[in-house]
Write an enzyme that holds these catalytic residues in place. Sequence first.
Site, PDB file in Angstrom:
ATOM      1  CG  ASP A  43      -0.239  -0.109   2.524  1.00 25.32           C
ATOM      2  OD1 ASP A  43       0.908  -0.623   2.551  1.00 25.32           O
ATOM      3  OD2 ASP A  43      -0.799   0.300   3.552  1.00 25.32           O
ATOM      4  CD  GLU A  49      -1.044   0.110   6.586  1.00 27.95           C
ATOM      5  OE1 GLU A  49      -1.038   1.242   7.073  1.00 27.95           O
ATOM      6  OE2 GLU A  49      -2.094  -0.491   6.286  1.00 27.95           O
ATOM      7  CD  GLU A  77      -3.154   6.384   3.297  1.00 26.31           C
ATOM      8  OE1 GLU A  77      -2.261   7.012   3.886  1.00 26.31           O
ATOM      9  OE2 GLU A  77      -3.659   5.347   3.747  1.00 26.31           O
TER      10      GLU A  77
END
Length: 895
Positions: free
Chosen positions: A468, A474, A739
Amino acid sequence: MTSSPTDLRCGHKVNPLGVSPDRVRFSWQGAGQRAYQVRVARPASAVVWDSGRVESAQSADVPYGGRPLTRGGRYAWQVRAWDEADTASGWSDPASFEVELDQVTGWRAAWIGLQRMPDRFTDPGQPHRSDRVIRALSPAPYLRRSFRIDMPVAWARLYVTALGLYEARLNGCRVGDAVLAPGWTDYARRVLYQTYDVTTLLRRGDNVIGAVLGDGWYSGFIGFDVKRAGAQYGTAPELLAQLVIGLDDGTRQWVVTDGDWEGRFAAIRHADLLMGECHDLRLEPDGWDAPGSDPAGWRAVWCRERDARRLVADPGPAVRVTQELAPRSIAHFETGKQIVDFGQNMTGWLRLRADGPAGTRIRIRHAEVLAADGSLYTENLRTARQADEFVTPGGGVTFEPRFTVHGFRYAEISGYPGDLDPADVVARVVHSDIPVTGSFECSQDWLNQLFRNIDWGQRGNFISIPTDCPQRDERVGWLGDAQIFARTACYNRDVAAFFGKWLDDVADAQFESGAFPDIAPRMHLDFAGAPAWGDAGVIIPWTLHKMYADTGVLERHYSSMTAWMDYLERDNPDCLRSRNLGNSYNDWLSPHADQTPPELLATAYWAYDAALMAEIAEAIGRRDDAANYRGLRAKIRSAFTDAFVSADGQVASGTQTAYALGLHMQLIPEHLREPAVGHLVDAIAGAGWRLTTGFVGVGYLLPVLSSNGQTEVAYRLLEQDAMPSWRYMVDHGATTIWERWDAWTEERGFQAPVMNSFNHYALGSVGEWLYRFVLGIEPEPGTAGFGRLALRPHPGGHLRWARGSYRSQRGLIATEWRLDDGTFWLRAEIPPGASASVHVPSRDAREVRDFSGQQPAAITGFPGAAGVSEAVFEVGPGIHQFAGPAWTGEERPAG
Ligand code: BGC
């Protein structure tokens, strides 16, 4: 004689040194072909498979059809083709492949490591506390073994992998140029290994093989789970290596990891993907990986037998350093800190040269953006430190990390002796090395920048798996992001092998219930089956088939896909997907995420899955299944209509996403389609011609508008410069895709740091529309693999011209159009063996001509545009040019 086929690939790779038997499928490029013949042989021995002449235009995805292949065996293959006039080409130059080793008999090596670590980072606690992070990081093991070769070497292969990351060494040289190998998989089940041709690195006499190990995804920090910040699979890295040497007399010598190896810790004090790396270069033992080095400080390794995990030849592309970027500027601060701006948000690390007294400590921190005061903005990294540290050995030295990766545009360097000379620092760009296949350019600079940002977003996030984001704590393989971006990714770069590898990760992560995970590899998370996330398990194989005519991927994953379909049906017998929606992220990050009903989005995706499954089943010859899936889709469609579509074509909730899904997934009854499109346009107009979607809706919105005669509205959204919009990002200095639409705004500055990456590719899914509609490069509906094209550029907005291309498996497809003094001009390039219908929009389509004066084969309406029609030409391979009367702005609908 026509020219021989070129660009031979096996398993989507050029001369792979390791390919599993079920991936041995051949492709090539050549002139137009009516028949082909493939032959496969063991080197210097008889042909093991000859396809004979096969009457087929197929030049990709041709499966090997001979006797079972020998594990570890080397094969050569060639192809020849007959053109339309039945003239045979010569045989192609030979290509080769080597078959994956047998799980049991192919391996003699054992796992080795330096020491078992106590359980690190697995206890619940506060992973953000720096003392805890430091305690959790540990030095990188250096491992080696000396051996003799008493005869000339004919050939040699190194088969190697790690639980963790490895850098393999032979006689003082690095083996290969891959970094972050062996890549990320669910190490408990399946570990990839790489094969290197090391013939030239060996010599008669004394030799040393070695490796340095990093924690990587296996035992380092990864993900966002505060209960388990790291050590997802194990607590210390391990190595498995097998060097097979073919000697001149035909015998083989094996050097494998075993209890005879020795190890030590040295310069790399820690190396972690998220946290960064620390080297004390004073501790690097000279020439440790070459014969004659100092034996002091080395000790015995521990060793354990291989276990049940599968060892699989890496089917994906290697991660490599693909580019170097020089500094754009360097700012010097009074504190002695220096901030380097590389002008591009990217993924990688720095290579730095320094000269200073021994013990000089140089620290590098990395960030994507700067705060208002010119310092690094790192809050959005959450617990990821992205910091490297080097202690110099004295004298001039060049250093760079090896087992970490940072998402950054800016680097802050402190402790550097003196002012940094721009010639002493470069940024090294690191990602899965995937060939470029797409290009796009047009008359609007900002849109060209957006296109570059989309590709940079892909580069930075395609690192062994599609992540991502590459910067914060993450960096995991979310399925939703991947599926919405998959088509764009395929146009940009040849991701057949990359996604092919990751789909195995998805299958490994599938739950017993049949639910696909939300993340793959899924680590310890039990996130399952979220709508638009789990559905990636069907959408991505279908997309690969569409783009690459790859039926192998469909066959490999067919049982996973049917298990997913059974799971959905079991839970939702009434054909509305309302149960077991898992985490239901819905239209993630839309300014109005809660407004699209979760069951609507879920049911639309289910219907889409069923439609794609019918195509998939058809493509691999499962006719009955295809009929069943068509039946299922019809039932879901009518349940959707009953529940969510009103008699005047309104879709429940009225969000842009609800319409985009309903229309894209063909869930709105035919007679209500036009009114529904009208409602969608009203919803967009009502929002001030701005987007109200998150990343799930946005991927389909512009394609839906163009497919339904509303290209001008699509352009209006594309060109919108107020937030939320793509242009807002570009106008505010973005060099990747953010994002969030509002990652940074003029009014408020940065969004909340808890979730605010500046390098997330999902909103870049608009790239698909640029290729398919602005350039008009598309396979004809119902076909796969670009043998038959429908080239249909959609000019509009403020664009005066656009040009671009897609390098398909058959060769280059390119279009270029221009509006010039009342004339619309189009150039189209069709690769060998392909044919196309070319659609040329015009004020008067009867007037459109190709450059040889030919008239259109047909005239059709240009959807949605009053006063504009389309001249359709049927063309074969080659370059074709067309011109006709252009329309004026007034003749197009104002939108
Ligand atoms: C990720 C997203 C992902 C999402 C799931 C986020 O933290 O960065 O891109 O799809 O979680 O909702």
